[in-house]
Design a protein around this motif. Structure first.
Motif, PDB file in Angstrom:
ATOM      1  N   VAL B 106      -9.285  14.423  11.084  1.00  0.00           N
ATOM      2  CA  VAL B 106      -9.659  14.573  12.501  1.00  0.00           C
ATOM      3  C   VAL B 106      -9.592  13.212  13.190  1.00  0.00           C
ATOM      4  N   VAL B 107     -10.170  12.199  12.543  1.00  0.00           N
ATOM      5  CA  VAL B 107     -10.164  10.851  13.123  1.00  0.00           C
ATOM      6  C   VAL B 107      -8.732  10.350  13.265  1.00  0.00           C
ATOM      7  N   TYR B 108      -7.880  10.668  12.273  1.00  0.00           N
ATOM      8  CA  TYR B 108      -6.458  10.295  12.320  1.00  0.00           C
ATOM      9  C   TYR B 108      -5.810  10.916  13.555  1.00  0.00           C
ATOM     10  N   ALA B 109      -6.086  12.197  13.773  1.00  0.00           N
ATOM     11  CA  ALA B 109      -5.495  12.877  14.931  1.00  0.00           C
ATOM     12  C   ALA B 109      -5.980  12.252  16.235  1.00  0.00           C
ATOM     13  N   LEU B 110      -7.257  11.865  16.273  1.00  0.00           N
ATOM     14  CA  LEU B 110      -7.804  11.269  17.495  1.00  0.00           C
ATOM     15  C   LEU B 110      -7.322   9.837  17.699  1.00  0.00           C
ATOM     16  N   TRP B 112      -8.326   6.778  16.091  1.00  0.00           N
ATOM     17  CA  TRP B 112      -9.437   5.816  16.196  1.00  0.00           C
ATOM     18  C   TRP B 112      -9.292   4.762  15.100  1.00  0.00           C
ATOM     19  N   ARG B 113      -9.238   3.470  15.479  1.00  0.00           N
ATOM     20  CA  ARG B 113      -9.124   2.363  14.523  1.00  0.00           C
ATOM     21  C   ARG B 113      -8.024   2.631  13.490  1.00  0.00           C
ATOM     22  N   MET B 114      -6.839   2.900  13.997  1.00  0.00           N
ATOM     23  CA  MET B 114      -5.772   3.389  13.130  1.00  0.00           C
ATOM     24  C   MET B 114      -5.332   2.397  12.068  1.00  0.00           C
ATOM     25  N   ARG B 115      -5.561   1.106  12.288  1.00  0.00           N
ATOM     26  CA  ARG B 115      -5.127   0.152  11.261  1.00  0.00           C
ATOM     27  C   ARG B 115      -5.905   0.355   9.973  1.00  0.00           C
ATOM     28  N   ILE B 116      -7.114   0.925  10.098  1.00  0.00           N
ATOM     29  CA  ILE B 116      -7.925   1.222   8.914  1.00  0.00           C
ATOM     30  C   ILE B 116      -7.764   2.685   8.524  1.00  0.00           C
ATOM     31  N   ARG B 158      -0.883   4.072  20.146  1.00  0.00           N
ATOM     32  CA  ARG B 158      -0.616   3.379  21.400  1.00  0.00           C
ATOM     33  C   ARG B 158      -0.823   4.292  22.602  1.00  0.00           C
ATOM     34  N   ARG B 159      -0.642   5.574  22.391  1.00  0.00           N
ATOM     35  CA  ARG B 159      -0.783   6.549  23.485  1.00  0.00           C
ATOM     36  C   ARG B 159      -1.733   7.650  23.040  1.00  0.00           C
ATOM     37  N   TRP B 160      -2.377   8.270  24.024  1.00  0.00           N
ATOM     38  CA  TRP B 160      -3.150   9.493  23.790  1.00  0.00           C
ATOM     39  C   TRP B 160      -4.106   9.351  22.615  1.00  0.00           C
ATOM     40  N   SER B 161      -4.880   8.281  22.593  1.00  0.00           N
ATOM     41  CA  SER B 161      -5.755   8.053  21.448  1.00  0.00           C
ATOM     42  C   SER B 161      -7.016   7.321  21.887  1.00  0.00           C
ATOM     43  N   LEU B 162      -8.004   7.336  21.025  1.00  0.00           N
ATOM     44  CA  LEU B 162      -9.228   6.589  21.291  1.00  0.00           C
ATOM     45  C   LEU B 162      -8.958   5.092  21.304  1.00  0.00           C
ATOM     46  N   ASP B 163      -8.074   4.645  20.434  1.00  0.00           N
ATOM     47  CA  ASP B 163      -7.703   3.219  20.425  1.00  0.00           C
ATOM     48  C   ASP B 163      -7.141   2.809  21.782  1.00  0.00           C
ATOM     49  N   ALA B 164      -6.242   3.634  22.304  1.00  0.00           N
ATOM     50  CA  ALA B 164      -5.605   3.293  23.580  1.00  0.00           C
ATOM     51  C   ALA B 164      -6.639   3.283  24.697  1.00  0.00           C
ATOM     52  N   ARG B 165      -7.595   4.223  24.617  1.00  0.00           N
ATOM     53  CA  ARG B 165      -8.616   4.263  25.648  1.00  0.00           C
ATOM     54  C   ARG B 165      -9.465   2.990  25.591  1.00  0.00           C
ATOM     55  N   ARG B 166      -9.795   2.582  24.370  1.00  0.00           N
ATOM     56  CA  ARG B 166     -10.607   1.380  24.218  1.00  0.00           C
ATOM     57  C   ARG B 166      -9.835   0.163  24.748  1.00  0.00           C
ATOM     58  N   ARG B 167      -8.561   0.078  24.393  1.00  0.00           N
ATOM     59  CA  ARG B 167      -7.775  -1.076  24.860  1.00  0.00           C
ATOM     60  C   ARG B 167      -7.668  -1.082  26.378  1.00  0.00           C
ATOM     61  N   ALA B 168      -7.532   0.122  26.965  1.00  0.00           N
ATOM     62  CA  ALA B 168      -7.430   0.176  28.426  1.00  0.00           C
ATOM     63  C   ALA B 168      -8.729  -0.304  29.061  1.00  0.00           C
ATOM     64  N   ARG B 169      -9.861   0.039  28.429  1.00  0.00           N
ATOM     65  CA  ARG B 169     -11.159  -0.367  28.978  1.00  0.00           C
ATOM     66  C   ARG B 169     -11.354  -1.860  28.902  1.00  0.00           C
ATOM     67  N   THR B 170     -11.050  -2.416  27.719  1.00  0.00           N
ATOM     68  CA  THR B 170     -11.301  -3.843  27.544  1.00  0.00           C
ATOM     69  C   THR B 170     -10.194  -4.680  28.159  1.00  0.00           C
ATOM     70  N   GLY B 171      -9.135  -4.013  28.601  1.00  0.00           N
ATOM     71  CA  GLY B 171      -8.037  -4.745  29.213  1.00  0.00           C
ATOM     72  C   GLY B 171      -7.164  -5.443  28.181  1.00  0.00           C
TER      73      GLY B 171
END
Lengths: 272, 385
Positions: B106-110, B112-116, B158-171
């Protein structure tokens, strides 16, 4: 205007002015990566070469095999060379000693039909009994005629399949690899058949022998597809005798039984 | 097309262009995201379907299959993968492990922190295969494993993910990797990502071409009746009435057989030009969809369709999304201003070399979005020119 166009195009094609300069290290590493990539592509192609002679005779097939295993194993004979045109089934029956000492032979049960009774499970491939049937049929077909006659006899003495193994080699020891492959496949289906026997008939008495049979049941031929009275062509099957039941350490009969009986009831098998 | 007067020979120029393709920017970021979401969701669904009878397939109810488990290659995976799942685990423990695997999927699909999470998911999935390699080391699972390994190199979130959302927030759109003061050069993850794209694309071509070459060695594919037979098998029939319908029209059986073989054989050639690529993708997607529905092979088919998504360029995804946002059925309601149309497109619409998109061309540039709307539209950092 035209000149300007040409110069723009030239600059673009040289990729120097309108793109970031690449660091030297990046070029070297990327070059090395491309070399490795090329090696991977070549060996992947060799591994999948659609002809044994080509793969091992002309190309470095053995090297490709070593490279591919175990992580990149692949097989793209999907519905090929010709798609399957037979239902592959594993049939099982058991020899049961009842509490009064009488020994009875059960009816055949089509275990593959049972495994396929839940529609959603069809998408969870492959069914274990179908794998067993395919392995058994392939290994049985590779035996010699004398060995097939031996396999058709009963081998109930001793433990497991050792008696059968010895008898097969006594009949013909020229193809030891084929015999051990057959024993492995037979071991797999016999172990499965033992669980099926316990699930279906374990309450009736002690299971003293099992018999498994891979059945290849051809579907209606293309030429007969419009004929409402068309019959399926005759089945092919592995003609094997009776062997002792086989059970592995750690096997949970209960867990197997719960699942298999639920499916059997759904399939209407073993109700006789 | 003369090269007179241009510095450098053609080989050097092609090599330079290829290096830039590899090192300048991440390719196929939307296609990789679709693969990530699809693979994670697919794994969760498959495991959920196995759950009611997990012991029969993978647990203590399945130990009888040891004759074929013993000599499987999955027992030779590198340490520590063999420690994760064991055929000695009691069912209760196996159930917990399967639920953990589902959670990681589930986390993979979302994303989140994909490098780990990406390596963690791959390790758990490979470890799980040891429970019953007769199922998990055959069929579509082999190709699934190959794709998962290739995706380790890719930046799938890079797209459509929690990681991308976090990066967009923190700039921080593209934070550099590193420890302490040391930083990995920016081109390293880009190179790894683009190598993954090449590996996946090549693997898909190999799948199509080799399966076509195998089919051409049979008689039924060449004569055109091949697609009739699998439709009749009990093992592959989900909807008997539908399968019965499928072979009623004789020419349709021939066309389906020939299209399958020659569509697969010519697939790499379809990729060369934009319009044939669209045609080729529609063809193989249609083939997979019909195999998935008519032949009870939805997971194999879905996996192939997801893989094919990397052949759709980011620019096409962006124009498609812009088109959806500007869609006429929404414009009528007036609740969403047409100003929403942009953000994803603005960066690419101006690219001088942009090819025409599959979908209608974007409208003339619109005013910049207010900050909060731009942030709401998660996971779409505009790509730097």
């Amino acid at each position: 205007m035209v000149d300007q166009d040409v110069s723009t195009r030239r600059r673009a094609s040289e990729g120097s002015t309108d793109r970031p300069r690449l660091p030297f290290a990046a070029k070297v590493i990327a070059g090395a990566a491309v070399v490795l990539l090329g090696g991977h592509m070549f060996l992947t192609a060799v591994y999948n070469a659609p002809s044994e002679e080509l793969k091992y005779g002309v190309l470095p097939g053995a090297v490709a095999d070593r490279y591919i295993r175990p992580y990149l194993v692949q097989d793209y004979k999907i519905f090929a060379p010709d798609p399957a045109d037979t239902d592959r089934q594993l049939w099982v029956r058991a020899w049961v000693e009842e509490p009064d000492g009488e020994r009875v032979r059960t009816d055949w049960i089509n275990a593959s039909h049972v495994e396929l009774s839940e529609a959603y499970r069809k998408t969870l491939r492959k069914q274990l009994s179908v794998v067993g049937a395919e392995r058994l049929m392939a290994a049985y077909s590779a035996l010699g005629d004398a060995q097939k006659q031996v396999a058709a006899e009963n081998h109930l003495d001793g433990k497991e399949l050792y008696a059968l193994n010895d008898a097969l080699l006594a009949a013909d020891d020229s193809n030891a690899a084929a015999v051990s492959e057959f024993i492995r496949a037979d071991n797999y289906v016999t172990s499965y058949a033992t669980q099926v026997a316990h699930a279906m008939w374990g309450e009736e008495g002690e299971i003293v022998g099992v018999q498994a049979r891979a059945v290849y049941d051809p579907v209606i031929r293309w030429a007969d597809r419009r004929d409402p009275d068309a019959q399926r062509p005759p089945s092919r099957y592995t003609d094997l005798g009776w062997v002792p039941p086989m059970e592995w350490p750690g096997q949970d009969r209960e867990a197997f039984t719960r699942t298999f009986r639920a499916w059997a009831e759904q399939a209407g098998e073993g109700q006789s | 097309m003369s090269t007179v007067g241009v510095v450098g020979n053609p080989v050097t120029r092609v090599w330079e262009r290829f290096l830039h393709w590899l090192l300048d920017a991440r390719k196929a970021s939307y296609g990789l995201a679709v693969m990530r979401i699809g693979f994670g969701a697919m794994t969760v669904t498959i495991l959920a379907m196995y759950l009611p009878n997990f012991s029969y397939s993978f647990g203590q109810g399945s130990r009888w299959g040891e004759a074929l488990f013993r000599n499987s290659a999955v027992n030779d995976y590198v340490w520590p993968i063999p420690l994760l799942f064991s055929r000695d685990d009691p069912d209760q423990l196996l159930l917990v492990k399967i639920l953990v695997l589902m959670g990681v999927a589930v986390v993979y699909a979302l994303g989140w922190r994909m490098r780990i999470v990406s390596p963690l998911f791959v390790m758990l999935w490979l470890g799980f295969a040891a429970t019953n390699p007769v199922i998990l080391n055959t069929g579509h699972y082999q190709t699934f494993r190959i794709f998962l390994l290739f995706l380790l190199l890719a930046d799938t979130s890079r797209r459509w993910s929690l990681d991308a959302r976090r990066r967009a927030r923190t700039g921080e759109e593209d934070p550099a990797l590193g420890f302490g003061a040391w930083r990995l050069p920016r081109w390293v993850p880009i190179l790894a990502n683009n190598l993954a794209v090449v590996l996946i694309g090549y693997q898909l071509c190999v799948i199509y071409v080799t399966s076509a070459l195998w089919k051409l060695q049979g008689t039924t594919w060449v004569s055109g009746v091949a697609s009739y037979y699998p439709l009749q098998l009990e093992e592959l029939t989900m909807f008997p009435w539908l399968n019965h319908l499928a072979w009623q029209i004789t020419p349709a059986v021939y066309i389906a057989s020939w299209l399958s073989v020659y569509g697969q054989l010519l697939f790499p050639l379809f990729l060369l030009n934009r319009w044939t690529r669209i045609g080729g993708l529609i063809l193989v997607t249609g083939m997979h969809a019909s195999i998935g529905i008519l032949l009870a092979l939805p997971w194999f088919s879905l996996m192939m369709i997801l893989g094919d998504m990397i052949f759709i360029r980011d620019r096409s995804w962006e124009s498609a999304m812009a088109w959806v946002r500007r869609a006429p059925w929404k414009a009528r309601r007036g609740s969403r201003a047409p100003a929403n149309a942009d953000a994803g497109v603005s960066a690419t619409a101006g690219a001088a070399t942009a090819m025409p998109a599959v979908t209608p061309a974007p409208a003339p540039p619109l005013p910049e979005l207010p900050q909060e709307i731009a942030e709401e539209r998660e996971a779409q950092p505009s790509s730097r020119p």
